[in-house]
Write a protein that holds these residues in place. Structure first.
Motif, PDB file in Angstrom:
ATOM      1  N   GLU A  42       0.831  -1.199   0.000  1.00  8.01           N
ATOM      2  CA  GLU A  42       0.000   0.000   0.000  1.00  8.01           C
ATOM      3  C   GLU A  42       0.867   1.252   0.000  1.00  8.01           C
ATOM      4  O   GLU A  42       2.015   1.226   0.439  1.00  8.01           O
ATOM      5  CB  GLU A  42      -0.904   0.029   1.236  1.00  8.01           C
ATOM      6  CG  GLU A  42      -1.873  -1.130   1.311  1.00  8.01           C
ATOM      7  CD  GLU A  42      -2.672  -1.109   2.596  1.00  8.01           C
ATOM      8  OE1 GLU A  42      -2.350  -0.279   3.481  1.00  8.01           O
ATOM      9  OE2 GLU A  42      -3.623  -1.904   2.725  1.00  8.01           O
ATOM     10  N   ALA A  43       0.309   2.333  -0.509  1.00  5.61           N
ATOM     11  CA  ALA A  43       0.958   3.646  -0.466  1.00  5.61           C
ATOM     12  C   ALA A  43      -0.087   4.663  -0.018  1.00  5.61           C
ATOM     13  O   ALA A  43      -1.264   4.558  -0.360  1.00  5.61           O
ATOM     14  CB  ALA A  43       1.520   4.021  -1.836  1.00  5.61           C
ATOM     15  N   LEU A  44       0.355   5.623   0.760  1.00  9.51           N
ATOM     16  CA  LEU A  44      -0.554   6.636   1.300  1.00  9.51           C
ATOM     17  C   LEU A  44      -0.166   8.023   0.819  1.00  9.51           C
ATOM     18  O   LEU A  44       1.011   8.326   0.610  1.00  9.51           O
ATOM     19  CB  LEU A  44      -0.522   6.618   2.836  1.00  9.51           C
ATOM     20  CG  LEU A  44      -0.967   5.340   3.531  1.00  9.51           C
ATOM     21  CD1 LEU A  44      -0.765   5.482   5.031  1.00  9.51           C
ATOM     22  CD2 LEU A  44      -2.412   5.029   3.220  1.00  9.51           C
ATOM     23  N   THR A  45      -1.159   8.869   0.649  1.00 11.00           N
ATOM     24  CA  THR A  45      -0.920  10.270   0.354  1.00 11.00           C
ATOM     25  C   THR A  45      -2.054  11.078   0.965  1.00 11.00           C
ATOM     26  O   THR A  45      -3.076  10.523   1.389  1.00 11.00           O
ATOM     27  CB  THR A  45      -0.821  10.528  -1.166  1.00 11.00           C
ATOM     28  OG1 THR A  45      -0.314  11.843  -1.387  1.00 11.00           O
ATOM     29  CG2 THR A  45      -2.188  10.406  -1.832  1.00 11.00           C
ATOM     30  N   THR A  46      -1.876  12.384   1.042  1.00 17.61           N
ATOM     31  CA  THR A  46      -2.890  13.274   1.608  1.00 17.61           C
ATOM     32  C   THR A  46      -3.195  14.381   0.610  1.00 17.61           C
ATOM     33  O   THR A  46      -2.269  14.969   0.036  1.00 17.61           O
ATOM     34  CB  THR A  46      -2.399  13.897   2.930  1.00 17.61           C
ATOM     35  OG1 THR A  46      -2.130  12.852   3.867  1.00 17.61           O
ATOM     36  CG2 THR A  46      -3.466  14.819   3.522  1.00 17.61           C
ATOM     37  N   ILE A  47      -4.475  14.626   0.381  1.00 19.28           N
ATOM     38  CA  ILE A  47      -4.871  15.742  -0.475  1.00 19.28           C
ATOM     39  C   ILE A  47      -5.523  16.809   0.396  1.00 19.28           C
ATOM     40  O   ILE A  47      -6.176  16.505   1.392  1.00 19.28           O
ATOM     41  CB  ILE A  47      -5.827  15.287  -1.604  1.00 19.28           C
ATOM     42  CG1 ILE A  47      -7.095  14.649  -1.032  1.00 19.28           C
ATOM     43  CG2 ILE A  47      -5.123  14.316  -2.538  1.00 19.28           C
ATOM     44  CD1 ILE A  47      -8.124  14.282  -2.089  1.00 19.28           C
ATOM     45  N   THR A  48      -5.310  18.056   0.025  1.00 17.85           N
ATOM     46  CA  THR A  48      -5.856  19.186   0.776  1.00 17.85           C
ATOM     47  C   THR A  48      -6.926  19.873  -0.048  1.00 17.85           C
ATOM     48  O   THR A  48      -6.673  20.288  -1.180  1.00 17.85           O
ATOM     49  CB  THR A  48      -4.740  20.190   1.130  1.00 17.85           C
ATOM     50  OG1 THR A  48      -3.747  19.524   1.909  1.00 17.85           O
ATOM     51  CG2 THR A  48      -5.299  21.352   1.938  1.00 17.85           C
ATOM     52  N   LEU A  49      -8.116  19.984   0.529  1.00 14.38           N
ATOM     53  CA  LEU A  49      -9.267  20.568  -0.155  1.00 14.38           C
ATOM     54  C   LEU A  49      -9.612  21.920   0.460  1.00 14.38           C
ATOM     55  O   LEU A  49      -9.347  22.167   1.635  1.00 14.38           O
ATOM     56  CB  LEU A  49     -10.477  19.635  -0.054  1.00 14.38           C
ATOM     57  CG  LEU A  49     -10.236  18.151  -0.362  1.00 14.38           C
ATOM     58  CD1 LEU A  49     -11.535  17.376  -0.199  1.00 14.38           C
ATOM     59  CD2 LEU A  49      -9.670  17.991  -1.755  1.00 14.38           C
ATOM     60  N   LEU A  50     -10.233  22.774  -0.354  1.00 13.31           N
ATOM     61  CA  LEU A  50     -10.637  24.102   0.115  1.00 13.31           C
ATOM     62  C   LEU A  50     -12.072  24.379  -0.288  1.00 13.31           C
ATOM     63  O   LEU A  50     -12.457  24.160  -1.436  1.00 13.31           O
ATOM     64  CB  LEU A  50      -9.722  25.185  -0.480  1.00 13.31           C
ATOM     65  CG  LEU A  50     -10.204  26.641  -0.310  1.00 13.31           C
ATOM     66  CD1 LEU A  50     -10.228  27.032   1.164  1.00 13.31           C
ATOM     67  CD2 LEU A  50      -9.330  27.597  -1.119  1.00 13.31           C
ATOM     68  N   ASN A  51     -12.843  24.877   0.669  1.00 16.62           N
ATOM     69  CA  ASN A  51     -14.179  25.404   0.388  1.00 16.62           C
ATOM     70  C   ASN A  51     -14.128  26.908   0.571  1.00 16.62           C
ATOM     71  O   ASN A  51     -14.049  27.411   1.681  1.00 16.62           O
ATOM     72  CB  ASN A  51     -15.215  24.792   1.341  1.00 16.62           C
ATOM     73  CG  ASN A  51     -16.585  25.446   1.192  1.00 16.62           C
ATOM     74  OD1 ASN A  51     -16.895  26.039   0.158  1.00 16.62           O
ATOM     75  ND2 ASN A  51     -17.405  25.347   2.227  1.00 16.62           N
ATOM     76  N   SER A  52     -14.154  27.640  -0.536  1.00 18.39           N
ATOM     77  CA  SER A  52     -14.064  29.097  -0.468  1.00 18.39           C
ATOM     78  C   SER A  52     -15.432  29.753  -0.323  1.00 18.39           C
ATOM     79  O   SER A  52     -15.534  30.974  -0.276  1.00 18.39           O
ATOM     80  CB  SER A  52     -13.349  29.639  -1.715  1.00 18.39           C
ATOM     81  OG  SER A  52     -14.063  29.281  -2.882  1.00 18.39           O
ATOM     82  N   GLU A  53     -16.493  28.931  -0.271  1.00 18.24           N
ATOM     83  CA  GLU A  53     -17.829  29.471  -0.068  1.00 18.24           C
ATOM     84  C   GLU A  53     -18.006  29.916   1.382  1.00 18.24           C
ATOM     85  O   GLU A  53     -17.281  29.484   2.279  1.00 18.24           O
ATOM     86  CB  GLU A  53     -18.884  28.405  -0.397  1.00 18.24           C
ATOM     87  CG  GLU A  53     -18.937  28.013  -1.864  1.00 18.24           C
ATOM     88  CD  GLU A  53     -19.662  29.039  -2.722  1.00 18.24           C
ATOM     89  OE1 GLU A  53     -20.234  29.983  -2.144  1.00 18.24           O
ATOM     90  OE2 GLU A  53     -19.648  28.896  -3.951  1.00 18.24           O
ATOM     91  N   GLN A  54     -18.992  30.759   1.624  1.00 15.69           N
ATOM     92  CA  GLN A  54     -19.300  31.214   2.970  1.00 15.69           C
ATOM     93  C   GLN A  54     -20.360  30.332   3.629  1.00 15.69           C
ATOM     94  O   GLN A  54     -21.055  30.763   4.559  1.00 15.69           O
ATOM     95  CB  GLN A  54     -19.774  32.674   2.926  1.00 15.69           C
ATOM     96  CG  GLN A  54     -18.740  33.643   2.409  1.00 15.69           C
ATOM     97  CD  GLN A  54     -17.442  33.581   3.215  1.00 15.69           C
ATOM     98  OE1 GLN A  54     -17.464  33.627   4.443  1.00 15.69           O
ATOM     99  NE2 GLN A  54     -16.317  33.466   2.513  1.00 15.69           N
ATOM    100  N   LYS A  55     -20.493  29.114   3.145  1.00 12.21           N
ATOM    101  CA  LYS A  55     -21.439  28.159   3.711  1.00 12.21           C
ATOM    102  C   LYS A  55     -20.862  26.760   3.580  1.00 12.21           C
ATOM    103  O   LYS A  55     -19.960  26.510   2.774  1.00 12.21           O
ATOM    104  CB  LYS A  55     -22.780  28.238   2.986  1.00 12.21           C
ATOM    105  CG  LYS A  55     -22.687  27.878   1.500  1.00 12.21           C
ATOM    106  CD  LYS A  55     -24.035  27.963   0.818  1.00 12.21           C
ATOM    107  CE  LYS A  55     -23.922  27.599  -0.680  1.00 12.21           C
ATOM    108  NZ  LYS A  55     -25.230  27.674  -1.369  1.00 12.21           N
ATOM    109  N   GLU A  56     -21.375  25.846   4.396  1.00  9.27           N
ATOM    110  CA  GLU A  56     -20.926  24.455   4.329  1.00  9.27           C
ATOM    111  C   GLU A  56     -21.415  23.797   3.041  1.00  9.27           C
ATOM    112  O   GLU A  56     -22.550  23.997   2.622  1.00  9.27           O
ATOM    113  CB  GLU A  56     -21.461  23.671   5.535  1.00  9.27           C
ATOM    114  CG  GLU A  56     -21.007  22.217   5.570  1.00  9.27           C
ATOM    115  CD  GLU A  56     -21.604  21.458   6.735  1.00  9.27           C
ATOM    116  OE1 GLU A  56     -22.679  20.853   6.559  1.00  9.27           O
ATOM    117  OE2 GLU A  56     -20.993  21.484   7.821  1.00  9.27           O
ATOM    118  N   VAL A  57     -20.520  23.030   2.403  1.00  8.84           N
ATOM    119  CA  VAL A  57     -20.890  22.310   1.190  1.00  8.84           C
ATOM    120  C   VAL A  57     -20.415  20.863   1.325  1.00  8.84           C
ATOM    121  O   VAL A  57     -19.676  20.514   2.247  1.00  8.84           O
ATOM    122  CB  VAL A  57     -20.270  22.943  -0.070  1.00  8.84           C
ATOM    123  CG1 VAL A  57     -20.796  24.354  -0.281  1.00  8.84           C
ATOM    124  CG2 VAL A  57     -18.746  22.941   0.010  1.00  8.84           C
TER     125      VAL A  57
END
Length: 323
Positions: A42-57
């Motif tokens: 197995e191999a692991l990695t991490t991705i970083t996400l961004l929500n630039s909205e002013q509300k939860e999505v």
């Protein structure tokens, strides 16, 4: 002419609104390149996400291409990788990490495999992998390249961090252990701890890798349970701790540091000196001596150039006497 201006302004305004919609979804798009992964590993990695909205999505997650069936997503707090996810709730105007585990099938031929990790705006209805259609403007992909090999690479680096260099009598010496597995196989290294006082060994033991601990996966960092040595019944004074990392019966790394047992009024200063010496008290004092020597030379040069130190002159003379 005025009508033309109005039309142009309207187009620009609508374009701006459209651009805001497109960039509401954010993901670091630097390609993920994983080399020399063993088949069946197995191999692991991490991705970083961004929500630039002013509300939860809610974002959907999926993989495409040759690595589509290898990738499984997990939330960042699921450190044991027990609960796979296909979507994640994103707080307003926040970054969120998602872990991705690639499981290479046992029958995968050697070679390079490519694919993409996609993040898209999920609808409120249930998502179906075969039927979901996502607008291109509402998804962001990240390229993935994985090289599969049948050659084992064993490369492990350990870091040891004593919780203190000044241990009170009766309290245990505790040492944090962090592993950086730079190889392509999961490992379970053992540790040897030797305690020395006045050139005599007072303790020597091997700590097998705990059966309850998960192996250090390929290309990952992992902190395992700290090792301890009880100081009850030991004399106050200076000690040396020697640590060795043992893998498959072979020593692959060693490390040592000085520490003290007993109640010391100047424990804070002793810890600071040890820190300057990278955990070695003697080296710390050597660094301080070097700093004082440089200071004395600087004072001497300034004095010869006519600088009047007044009250500082007494300090300068005392420093010179040390050398």
């Amino acid at each position: 002419m005025n009508k033309l201006k109005i039309i142009l302004i309207t187009i620009i305004f609508l374009s701006f609104i459209s651009a805001q919609t497109v960039f509401a979804i954010g993901q670091i798009t630097e390609p993920i390149i994983i080399k020399d992964v063993l088949r069946g590993q197995e191999a692991l990695t991490t991705i970083t996400l961004l929500n630039s909205e002013q509300k939860e999505v809610k974002y959907g997650l999926r993989a495409e291409g040759q690595i589509a069936d290898w990738a499984v997503f997990f939330s960042a707090d699921d450190t044991n990788f027990e609960n796979p996810i296909t979507e994640i709730k994103m707080p307003a105007d926040q970054y969120t990490n998602v872990n991705v585990r690639f499981k290479i099938p046992d029958d995968t031929p050697n070679g390079e495999y490519a694919g993409e990790l996609l993040v898209f705006l999920a609808s409120n209805r249930e998502l179906k992998s075969e039927e979901t259609s996502v607008n291109v403007s509402q998804q962001i992909g990240r390229d993935v390249t994985i090289t599969v090999t049948d050659k084992e690479i064993v490369k492990l680096q350990a870091s040891f961090i004593p919780l203190t260099y000044d241990v009170q009598q009766g309290k245990p010496l505790k040492i944090r252990v962090l592993y950086d597995n730079q190889g392509n196989v999961a490992v379970k290294p053992d540790l040897q701890l030797k305690i020395i006082k006045n050139s005599q060994t007072v303790y020597n033991a091997i700590f097998p890798y705990s059966e309850s601990e998960e192996a250090v996966r390929a290309y990952t960092n992992r902190e395992v349970s700290p090792i301890e040595w009880q100081t009850t019944g030991q004399e106050n004074g200076n000690y040396t701790a020697e640590l060795k990392v043992i893998l498959n019966g072979q020593e692959i790394q060693s490390y040592s540091f000085k520490f003290l047992i007993g109640h010391f009024q100047n424990s804070m200063w002793i810890a600071a000196v040890s820190f300057l010496g990278g955990g070695n008290l003697a080296v710390g004092w050597f660094v301080i001596a070097g700093m004082l020597l440089v200071l004395a030379i600087t004072f001497d040069i300034l004095r010869k150039n006519g600088v009047n130190f007044s009250k500082g002159k007494l300090i300068f003379n005392n420093i010179r006497r040390l050398f």
